[in-house]
Motif scaffolding. Sequence first.
Motif, short mmCIF file in Angstrom:
data_model
loop_
_atom_site.label_atom_id
_atom_site.label_comp_id
_atom_site.label_asym_id
_atom_site.label_seq_id
_atom_site.Cartn_x
_atom_site.Cartn_y
_atom_site.Cartn_z
N SER A 67 0.74 -1.27 0.06
CA SER A 67 0.02 -0.05 -0.10
C SER A 67 0.97 1.22 0.09
CB SER A 67 -1.09 0.07 1.23
OG SER A 67 -1.92 -1.11 1.13
N CYS A 68 0.43 2.28 -0.81
CA CYS A 68 1.25 3.29 -0.77
C CYS A 68 0.28 4.67 -0.21
CB CYS A 68 1.83 3.84 -2.03
SG CYS A 68 2.80 2.78 -2.76
N PHE A 69 0.95 5.56 0.41
CA PHE A 69 0.18 6.88 1.05
C PHE A 69 0.83 8.03 0.36
CE2 PHE A 69 -0.54 3.29 3.56
CZ PHE A 69 -2.04 3.11 3.84
N ASP A 70 0.14 9.02 0.08
CA ASP A 70 0.54 10.36 -0.09
C ASP A 70 1.13 11.01 1.08
OD1 ASP A 70 0.45 13.35 -0.56
OD2 ASP A 70 -0.05 12.84 -2.60
N LEU A 71 2.26 11.60 0.98
CA LEU A 71 2.77 12.11 2.15
C LEU A 71 2.30 13.49 2.62
CD1 LEU A 71 6.60 11.60 1.08
CD2 LEU A 71 5.16 10.31 3.00
N ARG A 72 1.55 14.18 1.62
CA ARG A 72 0.96 15.42 1.87
C ARG A 72 -0.41 15.35 2.63
NH1 ARG A 72 4.42 16.75 -1.74
NH2 ARG A 72 5.38 18.63 -1.50
N THR A 73 -1.31 14.42 1.88
CA THR A 73 -2.50 14.10 2.14
C THR A 73 -2.85 12.98 3.10
OG1 THR A 73 -2.97 12.96 0.06
CG2 THR A 73 -3.15 15.15 -0.08
N GLY A 74 -2.12 12.15 2.96
CA GLY A 74 -2.12 10.85 3.69
C GLY A 74 -3.36 9.66 3.06
N LYS A 75 -3.67 10.22 1.87
CA LYS A 75 -4.53 9.31 1.06
C LYS A 75 -3.79 8.08 0.31
CE LYS A 75 -7.75 12.97 -0.28
NZ LYS A 75 -8.22 13.92 -1.20
N PRO A 76 -4.55 7.00 0.33
CA PRO A 76 -3.86 5.87 -0.24
C PRO A 76 -3.65 6.06 -1.89
CG PRO A 76 -6.05 5.40 0.41
CD PRO A 76 -5.80 6.67 0.81
N THR A 77 -2.51 5.55 -2.36
CA THR A 77 -2.37 6.00 -3.74
C THR A 77 -2.22 4.47 -4.57
OG1 THR A 77 0.07 6.11 -3.52
CG2 THR A 77 -1.31 8.20 -3.47
N HIS A 78 -2.29 3.56 -3.68
CA HIS A 78 -1.99 2.01 -4.21
C HIS A 78 -2.50 1.31 -3.19
CE1 HIS A 78 0.05 -1.50 -5.70
NE2 HIS A 78 0.27 -0.85 -6.82
N LEU A 79 -3.37 0.17 -3.84
CA LEU A 79 -4.31 -0.90 -3.11
C LEU A 79 -3.06 -1.66 -2.48
CD1 LEU A 79 -6.96 -1.71 -5.44
CD2 LEU A 79 -7.14 -0.20 -3.43
N PRO A 80 -3.43 -2.60 -1.46
CA PRO A 80 -4.75 -2.77 -1.11
C PRO A 80 -5.31 -1.88 0.10
CG PRO A 80 -3.30 -4.11 0.21
CD PRO A 80 -2.33 -3.13 -0.73
N ALA A 81 -4.51 -0.73 0.36
CA ALA A 81 -5.14 0.01 1.59
C ALA A 81 -6.35 1.18 0.69
CB ALA A 81 -4.10 1.18 2.08
N THR A 82 -7.18 1.32 1.53
CA THR A 82 -8.47 2.17 0.81
C THR A 82 -8.85 3.62 1.85
OG1 THR A 82 -10.04 0.78 1.98
CG2 THR A 82 -9.38 0.25 -0.23
N GLU A 83 -8.33 3.36 2.88
CA GLU A 83 -8.42 4.50 4.13
C GLU A 83 -7.33 5.35 4.38
OE1 GLU A 83 -11.47 5.19 5.41
OE2 GLU A 83 -12.29 3.53 4.10
N PRO A 84 -7.10 6.65 4.18
CA PRO A 84 -6.19 7.39 4.49
C PRO A 84 -5.76 7.35 5.92
CG PRO A 84 -7.94 8.61 4.71
CD PRO A 84 -8.52 7.36 4.22
N VAL A 85 -4.37 7.89 6.10
CA VAL A 85 -3.63 8.00 7.31
C VAL A 85 -3.54 9.33 7.66
CG1 VAL A 85 -2.38 5.71 7.34
CG2 VAL A 85 -1.38 7.82 6.37
N ALA A 86 -3.55 9.63 8.98
CA ALA A 86 -3.30 11.23 9.46
C ALA A 86 -2.37 11.81 9.01
CB ALA A 86 -3.81 11.01 11.00
N THR A 87 -2.15 13.01 8.72
CA THR A 87 -1.11 13.84 8.38
C THR A 87 -0.84 14.77 9.39
OG1 THR A 87 -1.92 15.03 6.81
CG2 THR A 87 -0.86 13.11 6.26
N PHE A 88 0.35 15.41 9.85
CA PHE A 88 0.47 16.66 10.67
C PHE A 88 1.45 17.46 10.17
CE2 PHE A 88 -0.68 12.77 12.79
CZ PHE A 88 -1.65 13.06 13.52
N ALA A 89 1.28 18.75 10.77
CA ALA A 89 2.01 19.95 10.32
C ALA A 89 3.61 19.72 11.00
CB ALA A 89 1.51 21.11 10.95
N VAL A 90 4.43 20.05 9.93
CA VAL A 90 5.84 20.09 10.19
C VAL A 90 6.56 21.26 10.15
CG1 VAL A 90 8.12 18.76 9.50
CG2 VAL A 90 5.94 17.56 9.64
N GLU A 91 7.45 21.47 10.98
CA GLU A 91 8.26 22.87 10.90
C GLU A 91 9.92 22.19 11.09
OE1 GLU A 91 7.30 26.05 13.30
OE2 GLU A 91 5.33 26.30 12.34
#
Length: 111
Positions: A67-91
């Motif tokens: 499964s792949c996840f977009d680093l900015r949005t947390g949205k899955p970009t490749h199956l088998p994951a269909t649910e996003p993961v939480a992303t947080f602000a970084v400085e």
Amino acid sequence: MGFEKVCAADEVPVDEALAVTVGDLELAIARDGEELFALQNVCSHAEVALSEGEVADGTVECWLHGSCFDLRTGKPTHLPATEPVATFAVEVRDGDVYVDATEALNGVRPS
């Protein structure tokens, strides 16, 4: 709570991720080229650490099933994951990485 120091920027290898803890949250600090991102350190498909996966082209890949996840949005970009993961602000301040884990940028509630 606000921004908390989680690591030094040079601790995060290029195109990899580093596991850190902020309060009771396990996060992955991912480096894609020169950019740093913070996301929940658990795949939404199979509960394994995303910090152990590969980082490339703005995504992190879960090592178990791919499964792949977009680093900015947390949205899955490749199956088998269909649910996003939480992303947080970084400085990055004076060579240190700070994360605000009080609220996910994408509105996803960390599990």
